[in-house]
Design an enzyme around this catalytic site. Structure first.
Site, PDB file in Angstrom:
ATOM      1  N   SER A 104      26.383  80.401   6.662  1.00  0.00           N
ATOM      2  CA  SER A 104      25.105  80.277   7.358  1.00  0.00           C
ATOM      3  C   SER A 104      24.967  81.378   8.162  1.00  0.00           C
ATOM      4  CB  SER A 104      25.483  79.048   8.414  1.00  0.00           C
ATOM      5  OG  SER A 104      26.199  79.579   9.233  1.00  0.00           O
ATOM      6  N   LYS A 105      23.435  81.441   8.855  1.00  0.00           N
ATOM      7  CA  LYS A 105      23.229  82.596   9.410  1.00  0.00           C
ATOM      8  C   LYS A 105      24.317  83.096  10.648  1.00  0.00           C
ATOM      9  CE  LYS A 105      18.425  83.321   9.485  1.00  0.00           C
ATOM     10  NZ  LYS A 105      17.359  82.280   9.292  1.00  0.00           N
ATOM     11  N   ARG A 106      24.931  82.187  11.231  1.00  0.00           N
ATOM     12  CA  ARG A 106      25.971  82.445  12.025  1.00  0.00           C
ATOM     13  C   ARG A 106      26.991  83.255  11.625  1.00  0.00           C
ATOM     14  NH1 ARG A 106      30.426  79.328  12.848  1.00  0.00           N
ATOM     15  NH2 ARG A 106      29.582  78.059  11.226  1.00  0.00           N
TER      16      ARG A 106
END
Ligand code: GLU
Length: 467
Positions: free
Chosen positions: A239-241
């Site tokens: 994910s972006k995280r």
């Protein structure tokens, strides 16, 4: 006729966002495979979704690929521009009885789908065997899904089998006449002469559907290699995280293209225990047999390690140019010719101490600070009145010293500490505070040497005159 002997790969991104890290890896694998075989690597922009496709995304993808050095062969192909050809093939399938016009309304399709689902099979249209079309009714063109099982001999996953009943009578042309994804991909890959498709395993089922279309058209199937998607360090979907970012974000973070290339190549592909590769080695070593079945995890420590290796190998002039561009316009720093003169002899030290260009900015900061500057709070603790008096005496010693090499200066500092009958820290710490303001810096002898005599004495004066 395409020369079927030649290996042709392609990267086929949908321009709905930037070139994310998974896409960059897919592109890289296809690039390496083609280059190794002396074949071609092509780029097709899958821009059929007019609402979600943007020119900005196309630009970002092309920029990202160029930055990463993933040069493609020939013109960029637009999938949207080929819609007539897709329609032609759909109509050919209709004329051969392998596809048909389906006049079901969306509501009817919903009912049919629910019934099929309840019976544990895929959708079959009542129009697959013909019928009298109702007047003025829009139709879709559907593929007449074959009754035989589908087996895909995947280069990574092995033989993957689906029962015939698992695949719908797939829509090839929508009611507005526009081609669907699976039709467009098969026609384009065939026309582009693509022999090998390496892509994420989120497309594995599409690989099954597309195989049915190749077979129906009597076209040779390409070799499919569906690779597991990249996972985050915690093993969860990226994910972006985690860093599911665009190539430009990695550029911003200060990775070199060759560092990211090397790291990405090893993310889901292995070649014995070898971690570090230059480009020629990567091209020579790459092969489908090295692709891993288990998902790879993004590991920023390893990326930093691999990038550091490539920073050390990079030419000083190139790194200095990249560093200077990053520092441009940063307040509180000298620039232009002065900065250039100060950075040039420092590049070896900076390469050793920086895993990324961003770290290099931090490591170069002390050198380029515009004087007079404020010493940060932690470093200021080393500047007691007593320490400042000692620095004044040191300044006078240094002012008479002529050999301004790091080693000679290191000796001068040691001798000075002895003459003051104090440990080296009592000299080194205040000196470091005064010369760097608390910014990261190497050994003091080297700091003095790199700053030069004039700047060193001036920075000492700035602090001691405050006493
Ligand atoms: N356009 C698809 C995507 O971006 C890729 C299709 C393919 O590689 O066949 O996911």
């Amino acid at each position: 006729m395409q020369n079927r002997q030649q290996i042709i790969t392609r990267f086929a991104p949908s321009p709905t966002g930037f070139l994310h890290i998974g896409g960059a890896r897919t592109a890289l694998f296809n690039y390496l495979f083609a280059r190794k075989a002396g074949g071609q690597f092509k780029l097709r922009i899958e821009d059929t979704d007019r609402e979600r496709s943007t020119d900005a995304a196309v630009e970002a993808i092309l920029d990202g690929m160029q930055w990463l050095g993933l040069n493609w062969d020939g013109e960029v192909v637009s999938q949207f521009a080929r819609a007539d050809r897709h329609r032609e093939i759909a109509n050919l399938l209709v004329s051969e009885g392998k596809a048909f016009r389906c006049y079901c309304t969306p509501e009817e399709v919903e009912t049919l789908r629910a019934a099929a689902f309840a019976e544990g099979r895929a959708l079959r249209s009542p129009w697959r065997d013909g019928g009298t079309p109702p007047p003025d009714t829009p139709f879709t063109v559907r593929f007449r899904a074959p009754d035989s099982d589908v087996v895909l001999a995947d280069a990574v996953q092995g033989d993957v089998r689906w029962a015939a009943k698992e695949f719908d009578d797939l829509i090839l042309l929508r009611a507005d006449g526009n081609p669907t994804y699976n039709l467009a991909v098969v026609v384009d890959d065939h026309d582009m002469g693509v022999t090998h498709i390496i892509r994420g395993d989120d497309h594995l089922v599409n690989g099954g559907r597309q195989s049915q279309l190749y077979d129906a058209l009597g076209w040779v199937r390409p070799v499919f290699a569906h690779i597991p998607l990249i996972h985050g360090p915690d093993g969860k979907k990226l994910s972006k995280r985690h860093g599911a970012l665009g190539a430009e974000a990695y550029r911003e973070m200060g990775y070199l293209p060759e560092g990211l290339r090397n790291y990405l190549a090893r993310l889901g592909w292995s070649h014995g225990d070898q971690e570090l590769f230059n480009d020629a080695e990567l091209i020579a070593a790459f092969g489908l047999e090295g692709l891993n079945k288990a998902p790879a995890r993004l590991d920023f420590d390893k990326l930093a390690y691999v990038n550091h290796h490539h920073m050390r190998l990079a030419a000083n002039e190139r790194l200095q140019e990249l560093l200077t561009a990053r520092l441009q316009g940063r307040p509180g720093l000298v620039d232009g010719a002065i900065a250039h003169l100060r950075l040039t002899p420092a590049m070896d030290m900076l390469k050793e101490r920086s895993k990324t260009l961003a770290e290099m900015e931090t490591q170069a900061y002390f050198l380029l600070r515009q004087r007079p500057f404020d010493v940060d709070d932690a470093a200021r603790k080393n500047l007691s009145p007593e320490a400042l008096e000692r620095l004044s005496r040191l300044r006078d010693v240094l002012a008479t010293h002529t050999d301004w090499s790091a080693d000679a200066l290191g000796d001068v500092l040691k001798a000075f500490a002895e003459s003051e009958a104090v440990g080296f820290g009592k000299v080194g710490q205040p000196l470091r505070a005064a010369l760097t303001g608390g910014a990261p810096a190497p050994d003091m002898g080297l700091v003095l040497a790199l700053l030069g005599r004039e700047e060193t004495l001036a920075r000492l004066d700035d602090q001691t005159s405050k006493a």
